[in-house]
Design a protein around this motif. Sequence first.
Motif, PDB file in Angstrom:
ATOM      1  N   LEU A 169       0.756  -1.208   0.104  1.00 56.53           N
ATOM      2  CA  LEU A 169       0.008   0.134  -0.061  1.00 56.53           C
ATOM      3  C   LEU A 169       0.776   1.266  -0.056  1.00 56.53           C
ATOM      4  O   LEU A 169       2.038   1.266   0.729  1.00 56.53           O
ATOM      5  CB  LEU A 169      -0.958   0.040   1.121  1.00 56.53           C
ATOM      6  N   GLY A 170       0.646   2.066  -0.840  1.00 56.79           N
ATOM      7  CA  GLY A 170       1.243   3.251  -0.793  1.00 56.79           C
ATOM      8  C   GLY A 170       0.461   4.588  -0.940  1.00 56.79           C
ATOM      9  O   GLY A 170      -0.592   4.620  -1.495  1.00 56.79           O
ATOM     10  N   TRP A 171       1.104   5.728  -0.746  1.00 54.47           N
ATOM     11  CA  TRP A 171       0.671   7.121  -0.846  1.00 54.47           C
ATOM     12  C   TRP A 171       1.624   8.103  -0.750  1.00 54.47           C
ATOM     13  O   TRP A 171       2.748   7.827  -0.386  1.00 54.47           O
ATOM     14  CB  TRP A 171      -0.354   7.265   0.207  1.00 54.47           C
ATOM     15  N   ASP A 172       1.357   9.262  -1.119  1.00 56.06           N
ATOM     16  CA  ASP A 172       2.320  10.498  -1.053  1.00 56.06           C
ATOM     17  C   ASP A 172       1.545  11.567  -0.451  1.00 56.06           C
ATOM     18  O   ASP A 172       0.216  11.879  -0.794  1.00 56.06           O
ATOM     19  CB  ASP A 172       2.912  10.841  -2.250  1.00 56.06           C
ATOM     20  N   PRO A 173       2.257  12.452   0.362  1.00 49.48           N
ATOM     21  CA  PRO A 173       1.515  13.736   0.868  1.00 49.48           C
ATOM     22  C   PRO A 173       1.384  14.668  -0.470  1.00 49.48           C
ATOM     23  O   PRO A 173       2.514  14.568  -1.386  1.00 49.48           O
ATOM     24  CB  PRO A 173       2.670  14.179   1.936  1.00 49.48           C
ATOM     25  N   VAL A 174       0.564  15.303  -0.289  1.00 46.71           N
ATOM     26  CA  VAL A 174       0.246  16.428  -1.408  1.00 46.71           C
ATOM     27  C   VAL A 174       1.369  17.689  -1.111  1.00 46.71           C
ATOM     28  O   VAL A 174       1.604  17.866   0.041  1.00 46.71           O
ATOM     29  CB  VAL A 174      -1.144  17.105  -1.127  1.00 46.71           C
ATOM     30  N   GLU A 175       1.772  17.967  -2.216  1.00 44.50           N
ATOM     31  CA  GLU A 175       2.961  19.038  -2.248  1.00 44.50           C
ATOM     32  C   GLU A 175       2.583  20.181  -1.729  1.00 44.50           C
ATOM     33  O   GLU A 175       1.479  20.752  -1.994  1.00 44.50           O
ATOM     34  CB  GLU A 175       3.577  19.146  -3.510  1.00 44.50           C
ATOM     35  N   GLY A 181       4.992  14.994  -9.039  1.00 40.68           N
ATOM     36  CA  GLY A 181       6.049  15.286  -7.985  1.00 40.68           C
ATOM     37  C   GLY A 181       6.177  14.328  -6.901  1.00 40.68           C
ATOM     38  O   GLY A 181       7.368  13.935  -6.375  1.00 40.68           O
ATOM     39  N   GLY A 182       5.169  13.988  -6.278  1.00 40.58           N
ATOM     40  CA  GLY A 182       5.145  12.944  -4.924  1.00 40.58           C
ATOM     41  C   GLY A 182       5.597  11.560  -5.571  1.00 40.58           C
ATOM     42  O   GLY A 182       6.547  11.159  -4.875  1.00 40.58           O
ATOM     43  N   LEU A 183       5.362  11.250  -6.879  1.00 39.85           N
ATOM     44  CA  LEU A 183       6.107  10.060  -7.071  1.00 39.85           C
ATOM     45  C   LEU A 183       7.651   9.791  -7.172  1.00 39.85           C
ATOM     46  O   LEU A 183       8.252   8.826  -6.945  1.00 39.85           O
ATOM     47  CB  LEU A 183       5.416   9.412  -8.521  1.00 39.85           C
ATOM     48  N   LEU A 184       8.187  11.290  -7.581  1.00 44.26           N
ATOM     49  CA  LEU A 184       9.514  11.261  -7.791  1.00 44.26           C
ATOM     50  C   LEU A 184      10.254  11.736  -6.633  1.00 44.26           C
ATOM     51  O   LEU A 184      11.507  12.188  -6.656  1.00 44.26           O
ATOM     52  CB  LEU A 184       9.789  12.545  -8.980  1.00 44.26           C
ATOM     53  N   GLY A 234       8.952   9.305  -0.517  1.00 43.11           N
ATOM     54  CA  GLY A 234       9.445   8.601  -1.094  1.00 43.11           C
ATOM     55  C   GLY A 234       8.698   7.544  -1.920  1.00 43.11           C
ATOM     56  O   GLY A 234       7.291   7.450  -1.995  1.00 43.11           O
ATOM     57  N   GLU A 235       9.343   6.871  -2.956  1.00 40.93           N
ATOM     58  CA  GLU A 235       8.608   5.892  -3.886  1.00 40.93           C
ATOM     59  C   GLU A 235       8.413   4.430  -3.452  1.00 40.93           C
ATOM     60  O   GLU A 235       8.718   4.344  -2.303  1.00 40.93           O
ATOM     61  CB  GLU A 235       9.748   5.879  -5.264  1.00 40.93           C
ATOM     62  N   GLY A 236       7.266   3.907  -4.186  1.00 40.34           N
ATOM     63  CA  GLY A 236       7.199   2.475  -3.865  1.00 40.34           C
ATOM     64  C   GLY A 236       6.103   2.354  -2.646  1.00 40.34           C
ATOM     65  O   GLY A 236       5.372   3.111  -2.370  1.00 40.34           O
ATOM     66  N   ASP A 237       6.197   1.226  -2.139  1.00 52.70           N
ATOM     67  CA  ASP A 237       5.241   0.864  -1.102  1.00 52.70           C
ATOM     68  C   ASP A 237       5.609   1.430   0.093  1.00 52.70           C
ATOM     69  O   ASP A 237       6.604   1.620   0.644  1.00 52.70           O
ATOM     70  CB  ASP A 237       5.169  -0.716  -0.955  1.00 52.70           C
ATOM     71  N   ASP A 238       4.736   1.933   0.883  1.00 48.56           N
ATOM     72  CA  ASP A 238       4.820   2.659   2.116  1.00 48.56           C
ATOM     73  C   ASP A 238       4.916   1.619   3.287  1.00 48.56           C
ATOM     74  O   ASP A 238       5.328   1.821   4.334  1.00 48.56           O
ATOM     75  CB  ASP A 238       3.986   3.776   2.099  1.00 48.56           C
ATOM     76  N   GLU A 239       3.698   0.733   3.298  1.00 53.93           N
ATOM     77  CA  GLU A 239       3.609  -0.136   4.325  1.00 53.93           C
ATOM     78  C   GLU A 239       3.166  -1.708   3.437  1.00 53.93           C
ATOM     79  O   GLU A 239       2.544  -1.702   2.468  1.00 53.93           O
ATOM     80  CB  GLU A 239       2.414   0.105   5.201  1.00 53.93           C
ATOM     81  N   GLN A 275      -1.896  12.030  -2.057  1.00 54.14           N
ATOM     82  CA  GLN A 275      -2.178  11.644  -3.380  1.00 54.14           C
ATOM     83  C   GLN A 275      -1.539  10.263  -3.846  1.00 54.14           C
ATOM     84  O   GLN A 275      -0.766   9.806  -2.863  1.00 54.14           O
ATOM     85  CB  GLN A 275      -1.606  12.938  -4.043  1.00 54.14           C
ATOM     86  N   ASN A 276      -1.770  10.179  -4.950  1.00 52.28           N
ATOM     87  CA  ASN A 276      -1.041   8.738  -5.492  1.00 52.28           C
ATOM     88  C   ASN A 276      -1.259   7.438  -4.790  1.00 52.28           C
ATOM     89  O   ASN A 276      -0.285   6.771  -4.654  1.00 52.28           O
ATOM     90  CB  ASN A 276       0.616   9.163  -5.622  1.00 52.28           C
ATOM     91  N   ALA A 277      -2.310   7.335  -4.008  1.00 52.06           N
ATOM     92  CA  ALA A 277      -2.820   6.152  -3.292  1.00 52.06           C
ATOM     93  C   ALA A 277      -3.012   5.038  -4.037  1.00 52.06           C
ATOM     94  O   ALA A 277      -3.510   5.154  -5.217  1.00 52.06           O
ATOM     95  CB  ALA A 277      -3.778   6.478  -2.309  1.00 52.06           C
ATOM     96  N   PHE A 278      -2.231   3.938  -3.595  1.00 46.89           N
ATOM     97  CA  PHE A 278      -2.673   2.673  -4.456  1.00 46.89           C
ATOM     98  C   PHE A 278      -2.387   1.352  -3.555  1.00 46.89           C
ATOM     99  O   PHE A 278      -2.128   1.619  -2.461  1.00 46.89           O
ATOM    100  CB  PHE A 278      -1.510   2.610  -5.522  1.00 46.89           C
TER     101      PHE A 278
END
Length: 204
Positions: free
Chosen positions: A27-33, A42-45, A99-104, A140-143
């Motif tokens: 499971l992954g996600w990024d904080p909104v910039e 941007g979050g993915l990179l 950061g990239e990839g799976d967060d948990e 953002q970018n949750a998966f």
Amino acid sequence: MGINLVKGQKIDLTKGRSSLSSVMVGLGWDPVEKKKSGGFLGGLLGGGASGAEVDCDASVLLLDENGKLQSKKNLVYFGNKASQDGSVVHSGDNLTGAGEGDDEVINVNLNAISPSVHKLVFVVNIYQAKQRKQDFGLIQNAFIRLVDNGTKEELVHYNLSENYAGKTSLFPGELYRHGSEWKFSAVGEGTSDLDIGSIANKYL
């Protein structure tokens, strides 16, 4: 590359894959910039470090054929990292999502799941959402994705592309029995539940 699912889509994981016995659920996600830096990607990179500090926690509810949680020991989260039967193991807490990839990561041994367990419900919550006045509009970018632990092949990938602003819990997907097979459903529902404990109580 795994099959990309859309909300509501279901896929049979084990049919035609007799060797599939264990999956990694990432499971992954990024904080909104806070500031524009590289646009949507941007979050993915790796630019997410400048975003809001949102601590998301992934959990799993192991439910019986009636959709009930027979024991709190079948709630797997950062405070209880393994299910009662040992089939589901949580890799640990990620505090920022940067950061990239799976967060948990949660590993599921399909062959070891108790016969009394018919469905695994995956949940992501924001830690102390009410106190911190945070919701999934900050993410953002949750998966959610599933990988065959044996071959390392990505089986399915589901991007949660909806706007979940105002929501404090996400139900990205479910693993469930269908006869002798295991299927995955892309759920993608957001709720206003504040913590995994209150969610678990609804299934008791």
